[in-house]
Design a protein around this motif. Structure first.
Motif, PDB file in Angstrom:
ATOM      1  N   HIS A 211      -7.844   2.931  11.275  1.00  0.00           N
ATOM      2  CA  HIS A 211      -6.661   3.042  11.903  1.00  0.00           C
ATOM      3  C   HIS A 211      -5.453   2.488  11.219  1.00  0.00           C
ATOM      4  O   HIS A 211      -4.235   3.222  11.140  1.00  0.00           O
ATOM      5  N   PHE A 212      -5.677   1.475  10.505  1.00  0.00           N
ATOM      6  CA  PHE A 212      -4.679   0.676   9.967  1.00  0.00           C
ATOM      7  C   PHE A 212      -3.993   1.567   8.821  1.00  0.00           C
ATOM      8  O   PHE A 212      -2.665   1.910   8.876  1.00  0.00           O
ATOM      9  N   PHE A 213      -4.772   2.389   8.036  1.00  0.00           N
ATOM     10  CA  PHE A 213      -4.467   3.124   6.879  1.00  0.00           C
ATOM     11  C   PHE A 213      -3.709   4.436   7.716  1.00  0.00           C
ATOM     12  O   PHE A 213      -2.845   4.867   7.140  1.00  0.00           O
ATOM     13  N   ALA A 214      -4.307   4.865   8.677  1.00  0.00           N
ATOM     14  CA  ALA A 214      -3.814   6.040   9.419  1.00  0.00           C
ATOM     15  C   ALA A 214      -2.403   5.823   9.886  1.00  0.00           C
ATOM     16  O   ALA A 214      -1.463   6.563   9.785  1.00  0.00           O
ATOM     17  N   LEU A 215      -2.231   4.816  10.463  1.00  0.00           N
ATOM     18  CA  LEU A 215      -0.753   4.290  10.961  1.00  0.00           C
ATOM     19  C   LEU A 215       0.271   4.282   9.716  1.00  0.00           C
ATOM     20  O   LEU A 215       1.528   4.242   9.880  1.00  0.00           O
ATOM     21  N   LEU A 216      -0.102   4.228   8.522  1.00  0.00           N
ATOM     22  CA  LEU A 216       0.730   4.370   7.091  1.00  0.00           C
ATOM     23  C   LEU A 216       0.892   5.717   6.576  1.00  0.00           C
ATOM     24  O   LEU A 216       1.973   6.196   6.372  1.00  0.00           O
ATOM     25  N   THR A 217      -0.573   6.211   6.236  1.00  0.00           N
ATOM     26  CA  THR A 217      -0.421   7.454   5.833  1.00  0.00           C
ATOM     27  C   THR A 217       0.111   8.487   6.598  1.00  0.00           C
ATOM     28  O   THR A 217       0.775   9.478   6.110  1.00  0.00           O
ATOM     29  N   GLY A 218       0.012   8.704   7.821  1.00  0.00           N
ATOM     30  CA  GLY A 218       0.530   9.629   8.686  1.00  0.00           C
ATOM     31  C   GLY A 218       1.918  10.040   8.680  1.00  0.00           C
ATOM     32  O   GLY A 218       2.448  10.857   8.343  1.00  0.00           O
TER      33      GLY A 218
ATOM     34  N   ALA B 147       6.521  -0.678  11.808  1.00  0.00           N
ATOM     35  CA  ALA B 147       5.902   0.185  13.068  1.00  0.00           C
ATOM     36  C   ALA B 147       4.588   0.079  13.010  1.00  0.00           C
ATOM     37  O   ALA B 147       3.711   0.094  13.961  1.00  0.00           O
ATOM     38  N   GLY B 148       3.802   0.609  11.884  1.00  0.00           N
ATOM     39  CA  GLY B 148       2.402   0.803  11.796  1.00  0.00           C
ATOM     40  C   GLY B 148       1.639  -0.806  12.125  1.00  0.00           C
ATOM     41  O   GLY B 148       0.673  -0.763  12.937  1.00  0.00           O
ATOM     42  N   VAL B 149       2.215  -1.873  11.487  1.00  0.00           N
ATOM     43  CA  VAL B 149       1.603  -2.962  12.059  1.00  0.00           C
ATOM     44  C   VAL B 149       1.756  -3.523  13.380  1.00  0.00           C
ATOM     45  O   VAL B 149       0.804  -4.192  14.050  1.00  0.00           O
TER      46      VAL B 149
ATOM     47  N   LEU C 287       0.694  -1.130  -0.244  1.00  0.00           N
ATOM     48  CA  LEU C 287      -0.115   0.056   0.096  1.00  0.00           C
ATOM     49  C   LEU C 287       0.816   1.378   0.039  1.00  0.00           C
ATOM     50  O   LEU C 287       0.673   2.228  -0.639  1.00  0.00           O
ATOM     51  N   LEU C 288       1.963   1.402   0.767  1.00  0.00           N
ATOM     52  CA  LEU C 288       2.728   2.433   0.968  1.00  0.00           C
ATOM     53  C   LEU C 288       3.526   2.720  -0.511  1.00  0.00           C
ATOM     54  O   LEU C 288       3.749   3.861  -0.925  1.00  0.00           O
ATOM     55  N   ARG C 289       3.765   1.598  -1.261  1.00  0.00           N
ATOM     56  CA  ARG C 289       4.544   1.941  -2.396  1.00  0.00           C
ATOM     57  C   ARG C 289       3.533   2.566  -3.562  1.00  0.00           C
ATOM     58  O   ARG C 289       3.953   3.080  -4.123  1.00  0.00           O
ATOM     59  N   ILE C 290       2.330   1.912  -3.469  1.00  0.00           N
ATOM     60  CA  ILE C 290       1.430   2.685  -4.414  1.00  0.00           C
ATOM     61  C   ILE C 290       1.256   4.114  -3.834  1.00  0.00           C
ATOM     62  O   ILE C 290       1.282   5.129  -4.989  1.00  0.00           O
ATOM     63  N   CYS C 291       1.165   4.405  -2.748  1.00  0.00           N
ATOM     64  CA  CYS C 291       0.954   5.584  -2.268  1.00  0.00           C
ATOM     65  C   CYS C 291       1.938   6.763  -2.594  1.00  0.00           C
ATOM     66  O   CYS C 291       1.523   7.797  -2.884  1.00  0.00           O
ATOM     67  N   CYS C 292       3.183   6.193  -2.754  1.00  0.00           N
ATOM     68  CA  CYS C 292       4.258   7.147  -2.822  1.00  0.00           C
ATOM     69  C   CYS C 292       4.627   6.908  -4.176  1.00  0.00           C
ATOM     70  O   CYS C 292       5.558   7.419  -4.791  1.00  0.00           O
ATOM     71  N   GLY C 293       4.038   6.321  -5.125  1.00  0.00           N
ATOM     72  CA  GLY C 293       4.437   5.966  -6.619  1.00  0.00           C
ATOM     73  C   GLY C 293       3.994   7.341  -7.542  1.00  0.00           C
ATOM     74  O   GLY C 293       3.475   8.142  -6.792  1.00  0.00           O
ATOM     75  N   GLU C 294       4.517   7.445  -8.440  1.00  0.00           N
ATOM     76  CA  GLU C 294       4.668   8.463  -9.489  1.00  0.00           C
ATOM     77  C   GLU C 294       3.073   9.282  -9.751  1.00  0.00           C
ATOM     78  O   GLU C 294       2.644  10.543  -9.658  1.00  0.00           O
ATOM     79  N   ARG C 295       2.164   7.927  -9.886  1.00  0.00           N
ATOM     80  CA  ARG C 295       0.826   8.298 -10.375  1.00  0.00           C
ATOM     81  C   ARG C 295       0.166   8.914  -9.168  1.00  0.00           C
ATOM     82  O   ARG C 295      -0.575  10.010  -9.146  1.00  0.00           O
TER      83      ARG C 295
ATOM     84  N   ARG D 200       7.413  12.031   6.625  1.00  0.00           N
ATOM     85  CA  ARG D 200       8.497  11.523   6.113  1.00  0.00           C
ATOM     86  C   ARG D 200       8.811  12.181   4.414  1.00  0.00           C
ATOM     87  O   ARG D 200       9.932  12.350   3.779  1.00  0.00           O
ATOM     88  N   SER D 201       7.694  12.097   3.811  1.00  0.00           N
ATOM     89  CA  SER D 201       7.662  12.566   2.281  1.00  0.00           C
ATOM     90  C   SER D 201       7.609  13.952   2.125  1.00  0.00           C
ATOM     91  O   SER D 201       7.732  14.427   0.914  1.00  0.00           O
ATOM     92  N   ARG D 202       7.562  14.655   3.506  1.00  0.00           N
ATOM     93  CA  ARG D 202       7.187  16.108   3.367  1.00  0.00           C
ATOM     94  C   ARG D 202       6.203  16.564   2.544  1.00  0.00           C
ATOM     95  O   ARG D 202       6.099  17.230   1.628  1.00  0.00           O
ATOM     96  N   LEU D 203       4.907  15.915   2.685  1.00  0.00           N
ATOM     97  CA  LEU D 203       3.749  16.270   2.248  1.00  0.00           C
ATOM     98  C   LEU D 203       3.908  15.732   0.468  1.00  0.00           C
ATOM     99  O   LEU D 203       3.119  16.677  -0.449  1.00  0.00           O
ATOM    100  N   GLY D 204       4.711  14.726   0.107  1.00  0.00           N
ATOM    101  CA  GLY D 204       4.593  14.369  -0.988  1.00  0.00           C
ATOM    102  C   GLY D 204       6.114  15.003  -1.903  1.00  0.00           C
ATOM    103  O   GLY D 204       6.052  14.616  -2.948  1.00  0.00           O
TER     104      GLY D 204
END
Length: 217
Positions: free
Chosen positions: A174-181, A205-207, A108-116, A186-190
């Motif tokens: 909560h699961f998603f929040a522990l990842l996206t927060g 850490a999230g898991v 999920l994290l790899r998708i979230c920080c991918g180029e698209r 760390r990505s400085r808002l992308g």
């Protein structure tokens, strides 16, 4: 004759759908490169390798083109996220729930920080004043539906005794929040690329936190 005509009509329809998709893909590339204001339909047509009038025949104007482009990109990300959640459904968590959840989190994290995904967030936020409804549309596709799918899976895990009894929708949130927060921080808002090693740290850490709250032990 009827069959041949039907086959020909079907081919024309598929050709039109393919051309529309090519236009949307090209538009996303150009909008991501130029931004909404600086992008022009002529450049999009050239990127899609079609004539400019063809763009207008499929999508009436620049605003309509932008709206459909953003929603198509969000649909692609939604499909990727749902496919990742489906992997958790397919894997038996009996012996390694932590490992299954960590695999899910990293994907999920790899998708979230991918180029698209990064380009989609930037374009949506940058044009929020002009297209305020797109925020909700994008979130429905990229956040709400994957979260609902995860809630369904977490409910099944709880019923099987792998998680404690809980509100599955809240647990998924909560699961998603522990990842996206942490990722946003760390990505400085992308604006910063997050290395794979850091993504693993965020996922683990999230898991760990999630299982401390929802684990059955």
């Amino acid at each position: 004759m009827g069959s041949a005509a039907s086959s020909g009509g079907s081919g024309a329809l598929h050709g039109r759908i393919d051309k529309r998709q090519a236009i949307l893909d090209a538009a996303f590339t150009v909008f991501a490169r130029r931004g909404y204001a600086q992008a022009c339909v002529q450049e999009i047509a050239e990127e899609a390798r079609v004539a400019k009038p063809t763009v207008y025949s499929h999508l009436n104007d620049k605003e309509t083109l932008f709206r459909h482009t953003i929603e198509a990109a969000a649909d692609t990300l939604m499909a990727e996220n749902l496919a990742v959640v489906e992997r958790l459904r397919e894997r038996a968590p009996d012996d390694d729930l932590r490992g299954s959840l960590s695999d899910l989190a990293q994907r999920l994290l790899r998708i979230c920080c991918g180029e698209r995904a990064r380009a989609l967030r930037w374009l949506t936020y940058a044009q929020v004043a002009r297209f305020p409804d797109l925020i909700e549309s994008v979130q429905e596709r990229t956040a709400h539906r994957p979260r609902a799918a995860l809630a369904d899976r977490l409910a099944r895990l709880a019923l099987a005794g792998h998680l404690r009894p809980c509100d599955p929708e809240q647990a998924a949130e909560h699961f998603f929040a522990l990842l996206t927060g942490p990722l946003e921080s760390r990505s400085r808002l992308g604006t910063r690329r997050v290395p794979a090693a850091e993504l693993r740290v965020i996922a683990d850490a999230g898991v760990d936190t999630f299982l401390r709250a929802y684990g059955s032990d």
